[in-house]
Design an enzyme around this catalytic site. Structure first.
Site, PDB file in Angstrom:
ATOM      1  N   TYR A 170       6.013 -33.085  -3.088  1.00 19.94           N
ATOM      2  CA  TYR A 170       4.746 -33.149  -3.830  1.00 19.94           C
ATOM      3  C   TYR A 170       4.520 -34.408  -4.484  1.00 19.94           C
ATOM      4  CZ  TYR A 170       1.217 -31.788  -7.032  1.00 19.94           C
ATOM      5  OH  TYR A 170       0.061 -31.715  -8.049  1.00 19.94           O
ATOM      6  N   SER A 171       5.666 -35.086  -5.228  1.00 19.98           N
ATOM      7  CA  SER A 171       5.339 -36.154  -5.896  1.00 19.98           C
ATOM      8  C   SER A 171       5.050 -37.253  -4.726  1.00 19.98           C
ATOM      9  CB  SER A 171       6.506 -36.480  -6.607  1.00 19.98           C
ATOM     10  OG  SER A 171       6.907 -35.480  -7.780  1.00 19.98           O
ATOM     11  N   ALA A 172       5.782 -37.367  -3.853  1.00 19.71           N
ATOM     12  CA  ALA A 172       5.661 -38.541  -2.729  1.00 19.71           C
ATOM     13  C   ALA A 172       4.316 -38.662  -2.168  1.00 19.71           C
ATOM     14  CB  ALA A 172       6.569 -38.026  -1.623  1.00 19.71           C
TER      15      ALA A 172
ATOM     16  N   SER B 295      -1.845 -35.852  -9.979  1.00 16.27           N
ATOM     17  CA  SER B 295      -0.937 -35.431 -10.745  1.00 16.27           C
ATOM     18  C   SER B 295      -0.131 -36.489 -11.369  1.00 16.27           C
ATOM     19  CB  SER B 295       0.017 -34.395  -9.856  1.00 16.27           C
ATOM     20  OG  SER B 295       0.952 -33.784 -10.731  1.00 16.27           O
TER      21      SER B 295
ATOM     22  N   LYS C 119       1.350 -37.251  -3.726  1.00 14.64           N
ATOM     23  CA  LYS C 119       0.373 -37.661  -4.815  1.00 14.64           C
ATOM     24  C   LYS C 119       0.636 -39.036  -4.933  1.00 14.64           C
ATOM     25  CE  LYS C 119      -1.315 -33.640  -5.829  1.00 14.64           C
ATOM     26  NZ  LYS C 119      -2.945 -33.249  -5.494  1.00 14.64           N
TER      27      LYS C 119
END
Length: 353
Positions: free
Chosen positions: A197-199, A184, A201
């Site tokens: 979520y960012s971590a 993402s 991904k």
């Protein structure tokens, strides 16, 4: 050493930019030639074997249909087996030679070994492993009081890709196969409400970038990054298998619209068959990477401005529709803690928001 580093800090960045500016036309021409060559000699998937995890909805489902159109043998993996039945029938109608559905949890190594071994037992080979199982969220980190949900984001978004890859890699070496990763843009573009979520991904992308060097040319790796895409996670679901909803449902401060999942899936499969290292959708998101590197404050100011102009946060629990009143403190997630529901772990969801 400090003097050398200080000198390099002043010299290397501008010198690199100048060299890149002069080399850009030649690099663009070479990339275009490589793309044309790989497109013309794109991999023929007829009769080849593809495992798709997280295939019960969203990107995983659409990728299954794209491989079906190429007459591949499909192995569809997800926790929700009842969803896989209908998808397998659709895939057969679209041209899939054979479709095998397997209920499994990608965060469990033994389950991953089971569906890979069943694939090898039935087909004798494995050509593509497509990891699409993913889980997203849209809550502010400081709002969470039930920290037992934290490991689930790393389990599904990271380990849910690593375990299938670890088990399938020996067979992919034999077939010079490919691994497709559903990443993402949040892996490098900081967006509010997506901290966990960012971590996860970001860890995922760095894992596969490293693995790319380790496996060399034996196994191709395609990392697909997306922006806002319409899917189940867009509707704010973080579901346990029985349907107990465990995620916040929030009104967005920034209103966005998702692009078509089908188009992204088509780009992923085409890119994997060409052997592309990266698939980006939409590609204009790459512009933000320049700001991230050369003007990070611009991104930070932009997000602060967007959030500030849409007022204070408003949050409601999934299934209730009741807004949390001001001054009530940080609310708890609705329902029991996922840690207590050992008999029904979280179902894999395709996060495309």
């Amino acid at each position: 050493m400090d003097l050398v580093n200080s000198f390099m800090n002043w010299v290397v960045p501008p010198a690199s930019l100048v060299m890149l500016a002069f080399a850009w036309p030649a690099l663009s021409f070479l990339n275009a030639c490589e793309w044309l060559y790989n497109t013309y000699y794109s991999e023929d998937m007829e009769g080849k074997v593809v495992i798709i995890t997280g295939a019960s909805s969203g990107i995983g489902e659409q990728i299954a249909y794209e491989y079906a159109k190429r007459r591949a043998n499909l192995v569809l993996v997800a926790r929700r087996e009842f969803r896989l039945i209908g998808i397998s029938e659709n895939a057969r109608r679209m041209g899939a030679t054979h479709v095998l559905t397997i209920a499994a949890d990608v965060v469990k190594e033994e389950d991953c070994r089971r569906f890979v071994n069943e694939t090898i037992s039935l087909y004798g080979r494995l050509d593509h492993l497509v990891n699409t199982a993913s889980l997203g969220h849209t809550f502010y980190f400081e709002e969470v009081t039930d920290t037992s949900v934290f490991p689930h984001f790393m389990d599904i978004n990271f380990w849910g890709n690593v375990y299938p890859t670890y088990v399938a890699l020996p067979y992919l070496h034999e077939s010079n196969g490919k691994i497709v990763v559903n990443a993402s843009v949040e892996s490098w573009l900081p967006l509010p409400r997506m901290s966990l979520y960012s971590a996860a991904k970001a860890a995922l992308v760095n894992f596969y970038e490293t693995l790319r060097f380790e496996v060399g040319d034996d196994v191709g790796i395609t990392i697909a990054t997306h922006g806002w895409i319409g899917s189940e996670m867009t509707r704010g679901k973080f579901m346990l298998e029985e349907g107990a909803e465990m995620q916040w449902k929030e009104e967005r401060e920034v209103h966005v619209s998702g692009g078509p999942v089908e188009e992204f899936a088509k780009l992923i499969v085409s890119g994997a068959c060409r052997g592309d290292a990266y698939v980006r959708y939409p590609s204009w998101y790459d512009t933000f990477l320049l700001f991230r590197v050369f003007a990070p404050n611009v991104l930070r100011w932009t997000f602060r401005l967007l959030l500030a102009t849409h007022g204070a946060r408003r949050t409601s629990l999934v299934g209730t529709g009741r807004p949390i009143q001001e001054g009530a403190g940080r609310p708890l997630l609705e329902g029991p803690s996922p840690r207590k529901l050992t008999a029904s772990p979280i179902a894999s969801q395709q996060k495309m928001e």
